[in-house]
Motif scaffolding. Structure first.
Motif, short mmCIF file in Angstrom:
data_model
loop_
_atom_site.label_atom_id
_atom_site.label_comp_id
_atom_site.label_asym_id
_atom_site.label_seq_id
_atom_site.Cartn_x
_atom_site.Cartn_y
_atom_site.Cartn_z
N ARG A 146 0.80 -1.22 0.00
CA ARG A 146 0.00 0.00 0.00
C ARG A 146 0.84 1.28 0.00
O ARG A 146 0.51 2.23 -0.73
N PRO A 147 1.92 1.40 0.78
CA PRO A 147 2.72 2.63 0.70
C PRO A 147 3.27 2.90 -0.70
O PRO A 147 3.36 4.05 -1.12
N TYR A 148 3.60 1.84 -1.43
CA TYR A 148 4.11 2.01 -2.79
C TYR A 148 3.02 2.49 -3.73
O TYR A 148 3.25 3.38 -4.56
N THR A 149 1.84 1.88 -3.64
CA THR A 149 0.75 2.29 -4.51
C THR A 149 0.28 3.70 -4.17
O THR A 149 -0.07 4.48 -5.06
N LEU A 150 0.28 4.05 -2.89
CA LEU A 150 -0.10 5.41 -2.50
C LEU A 150 0.90 6.42 -3.03
O LEU A 150 0.52 7.49 -3.53
N ALA A 151 2.19 6.09 -2.96
CA ALA A 151 3.21 6.98 -3.51
C ALA A 151 3.04 7.16 -5.01
O ALA A 151 3.15 8.28 -5.54
N ALA A 152 2.74 6.06 -5.72
CA ALA A 152 2.51 6.16 -7.16
C ALA A 152 1.28 7.01 -7.46
O ALA A 152 1.28 7.81 -8.41
N PHE A 153 0.24 6.87 -6.64
CA PHE A 153 -0.98 7.65 -6.84
C PHE A 153 -0.70 9.14 -6.64
O PHE A 153 -1.17 9.98 -7.42
N VAL A 154 0.06 9.48 -5.61
CA VAL A 154 0.38 10.88 -5.33
C VAL A 154 1.25 11.47 -6.44
O VAL A 154 1.00 12.59 -6.91
N ILE A 155 2.26 10.73 -6.87
CA ILE A 155 3.12 11.21 -7.95
C ILE A 155 2.30 11.44 -9.22
O ILE A 155 2.44 12.46 -9.91
N SER A 156 1.41 10.49 -9.52
CA SER A 156 0.56 10.61 -10.69
C SER A 156 -0.35 11.83 -10.57
O SER A 156 -0.56 12.57 -11.55
N GLY A 157 -0.89 12.07 -9.38
CA GLY A 157 -1.73 13.25 -9.16
C GLY A 157 -0.96 14.55 -9.31
O GLY A 157 -1.49 15.54 -9.82
N MET A 158 0.30 14.55 -8.89
CA MET A 158 1.12 15.76 -9.03
C MET A 158 1.42 16.03 -10.50
O MET A 158 1.46 17.20 -10.92
#
Length: 404
Positions: A246-258
């Motif tokens: 989950r921390p990895y997918t959340l990081a990917a989601f945040v980067i994608s949102g940025m």
């Protein structure tokens, strides 16, 4: 060099050269000729291609690497646009503060939405992101009107404070700029019957898109990117090893949102008028189309998909019945009129039908997108050049290179 392998560095240099030469490459036909309407080297279209390439590359970090399909990325695009516009209204028309705020706010917004949505996976995750995007759209359209100006859209006014800029004595709205270089400033050069337009705004968007492409390339090659691929391959097996994905997918989601927020900030920088329609589900669906059409999980695929769709949107939509009649003017009217009527269904206002058919063909025959089509053509040509033909038993197909 730059933390990349030799092959990736050459690939990045090629992307950079194509970006800076786009005003020339996209204007292959002389002005005034029958084919001039297919030229795409004018500033507005080139800016949109560069901006949506950033949007699609960022979306590909989430969808292409982790397999999580978001239907709500337009929310971050809209949040980034509104953030940049408020910076233009309150602080300065310099685009740097606006872009920085758009990235920061969209990242925080993505952190909130991702923290909730990533509790589910598959179709449930997609529906959650769609619900958040629609809520964001409705908030911007009717609830948060003091911040978004509702259906009219947020725009500049002469009464805006812009505390870091000098007092406006011209009586007209100022232009967005980069340390004095106006984004709408364009140098026009006519050469050999062709008109080339070198726009400041395009080169700002283009160079930022190359920078974000480089960052995405580093992510794809990093251990973090390998972990995201493991999530896409088999998240359940990954969990059995004791790793929390989950921390990895959340990081990917945040980067994608940025990335999406940056694209929204650049949109506001090139055209300082922001409406809630940027947060509609259709905008989220558009970036999904771009990524799948170009090739999800590849580096260049989303860029090709963004350019392909934006080209169709701006070029094919301008082909009306008058243009078609001029094309088929040599034919008898008994043939010309029915032919024009049929072709007109796929151009002009009906260009979405052409796009839909192309998307269906790609999904059915080229599941890997346009990149897969290019790879097939390359293999076919190399097989013809090889004297003994290709022997799949003794020459197995190499693993695809992510950057291709």
């Amino acid at each position: 060099m730059l933390g990349l392998s030799k092959k990736d560095f050459i690939f990045l240099v090629v992307v950079f050269l194509l970006t800076i030469s786009a005003p020339i490459l996209l204007n292959p036909f002389p002005e005034g000729s029958a084919m001039a309407q297919f030229n795409a080297g004018y500033p507005d279209l080139m800016q949109r291609i560069a901006i949506y390439a950033i949007f699609a590359v960022g979306f590909n970090i989430l969808f292409g690497l982790t397999g999580y399909l978001s239907f709500g990325h337009a929310a971050f695009l809209g949040v980034g646009s509104y953030s940049a516009m408020w910076m233009f209204k309150l602080l300065s028309m310099n685009i740097i503060p606006g872009i920085l705020l758009s990235v920061a706010i969209s990242g925080l917004f993505a952190l909130l939405i991702g923290f909730i949505s990533l509790r589910r996976s598959g179709i449930y995750f997609s529906i959650l992101t769609l619900a958040f995007a629609q809520m964001s759209f409705n908030l911007a359209y009717s609830v948060l009107t003091p911040l978004t100006n509702g259906e009219t859209g947020l725009q500049l006014t002469l009464q805006d404070p812009r505390i870091f800029d000098a007092a406006n004595t011209t009586g007209s709205l100022p232009d967005t700029n980069l340390f004095g270089l106006a984004m709408n400033s364009t140098a026009k050069v006519e050469f050999m019957g062709r008109l080339f337009q070198f726009n400041i705004g395009y080169y700002v968007c283009g160079l930022i898109s190359v920078l974000m492409f480089y960052i995405a390339l580093r992510i794809f090659r990093s251990p973090f990117g390998m972990m995201l691929r493991a999530v896409k391959s088999n998240q359940q097996r990954l969990n059995y090893t004791g790793l929390n994905a989950r921390p990895y997918t959340l990081a990917a989601f945040v980067i994608s949102g940025m990335y999406a927020g940056l694209a929204g900030g650049l949109m506001a920088s090139m055209d300082p008028l922001v409406g809630a329609e940027r947060m509609q589900w259709t905008a989220s669906g558009e970036v999904v189309l771009m990524t799948i059409l170009g090739g999800a999980g590849t580096m260049l695929g989303p860029v090709l998909g963004a350019g392909f769709i934006k080209y169709f949107e701006n070029i094919f939509s301008k082909i009306n019945e008058g243009v078609l009649h001029s094309w088929f003017s040599a034919l008898p009217h008994a043939i010309q009129d029915p032919l024009v009527w049929i072709v007109a269904r796929f151009t002009g206002e009906g260009w979405h039908l052409t796009l839909g058919l192309l998307f269906m063909l790609v999904v059915i025959f080229l599941p890997g997108g346009l990149i897969e089509g290019g790879q097939r053509i390359g293999r076919l040509l190399s097989r013809r050049k090889r004297p003994g033909g290709d022997d799949p038993e003794h020459h197995p197909k190499p693993a695809p290179h992510v950057a291709e």
